[in-house]
Design a protein around this motif. Structure first.
Motif, PDB file in Angstrom:
ATOM      1  N   ASP A 219     -33.847 -39.048  22.525  1.00 13.87           N
ATOM      2  CA  ASP A 219     -33.745 -38.509  23.907  1.00 13.87           C
ATOM      3  C   ASP A 219     -33.764 -38.413  25.041  1.00 13.87           C
ATOM      4  O   ASP A 219     -34.709 -39.143  25.374  1.00 13.87           O
ATOM      5  N   ARG A 220     -33.453 -37.347  25.860  1.00 11.38           N
ATOM      6  CA  ARG A 220     -33.190 -38.409  27.320  1.00 11.38           C
ATOM      7  C   ARG A 220     -34.556 -37.592  28.280  1.00 11.38           C
ATOM      8  O   ARG A 220     -34.968 -36.488  27.792  1.00 11.38           O
TER       9      ARG A 220
ATOM     10  N   MET B  21     -26.570 -28.251  26.335  1.00 12.27           N
ATOM     11  CA  MET B  21     -27.231 -29.523  26.745  1.00 12.27           C
ATOM     12  C   MET B  21     -27.882 -29.968  25.579  1.00 12.27           C
ATOM     13  O   MET B  21     -27.891 -31.186  25.283  1.00 12.27           O
ATOM     14  N   TYR B  22     -28.722 -29.722  24.209  1.00 10.11           N
ATOM     15  CA  TYR B  22     -29.517 -30.028  23.545  1.00 10.11           C
ATOM     16  C   TYR B  22     -28.411 -30.832  22.456  1.00 10.11           C
ATOM     17  O   TYR B  22     -28.437 -31.614  22.108  1.00 10.11           O
TER      18      TYR B  22
ATOM     19  N   GLU C 125     -22.984 -40.200  21.506  1.00 12.53           N
ATOM     20  CA  GLU C 125     -24.193 -40.752  22.393  1.00 12.53           C
ATOM     21  C   GLU C 125     -25.329 -40.983  21.601  1.00 12.53           C
ATOM     22  O   GLU C 125     -25.757 -42.745  21.678  1.00 12.53           O
ATOM     23  N   GLN C 126     -25.930 -40.344  20.794  1.00 18.38           N
ATOM     24  CA  GLN C 126     -26.948 -40.381  19.562  1.00 18.38           C
ATOM     25  C   GLN C 126     -26.792 -42.359  19.044  1.00 18.38           C
ATOM     26  O   GLN C 126     -27.840 -42.168  18.697  1.00 18.38           O
TER      27      GLN C 126
ATOM     28  N   GLY D 273     -22.204 -35.556  21.126  1.00 22.35           N
ATOM     29  CA  GLY D 273     -22.823 -35.381  21.175  1.00 22.35           C
ATOM     30  C   GLY D 273     -23.946 -36.674  20.227  1.00 22.35           C
ATOM     31  O   GLY D 273     -24.457 -37.492  20.173  1.00 22.35           O
TER      32      GLY D 273
ATOM     33  N   TRP E  34     -35.125 -36.422  30.661  1.00 17.05           N
ATOM     34  CA  TRP E  34     -35.015 -36.089  31.574  1.00 17.05           C
ATOM     35  C   TRP E  34     -35.209 -34.129  30.381  1.00 17.05           C
ATOM     36  O   TRP E  34     -35.063 -33.101  31.428  1.00 17.05           O
ATOM     37  N   LEU E  35     -34.766 -34.384  29.310  1.00 14.80           N
ATOM     38  CA  LEU E  35     -34.705 -33.415  29.071  1.00 14.80           C
ATOM     39  C   LEU E  35     -35.745 -31.837  29.130  1.00 14.80           C
ATOM     40  O   LEU E  35     -35.261 -30.587  28.949  1.00 14.80           O
TER      41      LEU E  35
ATOM     42  N   LEU F 235     -24.980 -32.515  23.777  1.00 15.76           N
ATOM     43  CA  LEU F 235     -24.893 -33.410  24.160  1.00 15.76           C
ATOM     44  C   LEU F 235     -26.098 -34.224  24.120  1.00 15.76           C
ATOM     45  O   LEU F 235     -25.602 -35.644  24.367  1.00 15.76           O
ATOM     46  N   THR F 236     -27.119 -34.046  23.906  1.00 16.86           N
ATOM     47  CA  THR F 236     -27.938 -35.139  23.974  1.00 16.86           C
ATOM     48  C   THR F 236     -29.154 -35.657  23.227  1.00 16.86           C
ATOM     49  O   THR F 236     -30.043 -36.789  23.418  1.00 16.86           O
ATOM     50  N   THR F 237     -29.130 -34.905  22.472  1.00 16.16           N
ATOM     51  CA  THR F 237     -30.269 -35.096  20.795  1.00 16.16           C
ATOM     52  C   THR F 237     -29.242 -35.166  20.083  1.00 16.16           C
ATOM     53  O   THR F 237     -30.259 -35.862  18.757  1.00 16.16           O
TER      54      THR F 237
END
Length: 257
Positions: free
Chosen positions: A139-140, A168-169, A131-132, A128, A142-143, A171-173
């Motif tokens: 943040d994505r 989910m958090y 990715e950030q 994550g 769609w989160l 990997l995306t935040t």
């Protein structure tokens, strides 16, 4: 309720509180214990959610330092979690007992499988962060929708909902484990809290069973972080997941034969 059943639920609560520190495994211990004491499946699930909501109060209060700087995220995700919790609770209240008894082995099997295959949170946090770094401070979009979807499952049944939301958090935040876990604690705590309120008002809660379970969860939650910190977490996750798969097969045989 007999003294033996009270002791069983108290011990199950302690065990669930301990392994709950691994993220999302608590219901795989507390829910079967309620079934063992003779609580019907739907009532057991509602009772488990009510008891778990008390445990969430402690985890949220302990997460305040890690929540600093996440106000905007909370404003987006807490409402999504609450709406998902309401939807999941409504689905459970409307599900006939016979149907739920046949559905729950699949839910436990899926939760246990997710637990068995899940990558360690530390690896997810590293991915994550990478990715950030490619998309800083974004943040994505769609989160919140993902939060809503996981919260529906959390309000309906809940086992492994914490693992799904935490993954989910992370990997995306781009946040590390402590801040991602704190965000998960608040959002899932809100979802479970509103589901528990719905079960108290519209559902069926076995209060005699909820009391010892909640006491055990409180004690296990206090002891858990120190013990689990020293325990081999991957091994612990796999052992509980395998036990959950065995339970899913047992409940499926009972429900379908």
């Amino acid at each position: 309720m007999t003294a033996a059943e009270f002791a069983l639920l108290l011990a199950a609560g302690v065990g669930a509180g301990l392994v709950g520190s691994v993220a999302g495994l608590a219901s795989l211990i507390s829910y079967p214990a309620l079934l063992l004491t003779g609580v019907p499946p739907v009532t057991a699930n509602m009772t488990n959610t009510v008891s778990m909501s008390l445990l969430a109060v402690g985890s949220v209060s302990a997460s305040r330092p890690e929540l600093r700087g996440q106000r905007r995220r909370l404003l987006r995700h807490v409402p999504a979690g609450v709406l998902g919790g309401v939807a999941g609770a409504a689905l459970l209240v409307l599900t006939p007992s016979e149907a739920f008894e046949k559905i729950v082995p699949a839910l436990i099997g899926l939760a246990s499988g997710a637990m068995l295959l899940a990558r360690p949170p530390a690896e997810l946090a590293v991915e994550g962060a990478r990715e950030q770094a490619r998309h800083p401070h974004r943040d994505r979009w769609w989160l919140p929708l993902g939060t809503f979807a996981v919260a529906i499952y959390g309000g309906y049944f809940g086992a492994a909902a914490g693992v799904l939301m935490l993954a989910m958090y992370l990997l995306t935040t781009g946040e590390g484990m402590p801040r991602g876990n704190a965000l998960r604690n608040v959002v899932l705590g809100a979802a479970n809290g509103v589901a528990a309120l719905g079960f108290v008002v519209f559902g069926s809660v076995a209060w005699a069973a909820a009391l010892p379970l909640a006491l055990g969860l409180f004690a296990g939650g206090l002891l858990g972080p120190g013990i689990v910190r020293r325990a081999p977490q991957t091994l612990l996750r796999r052992l509980v997941a395998l036990a959950g798969l065995a339970l899913a097969v047992h409940l499926a045989v009972q429900a379908w034969t």
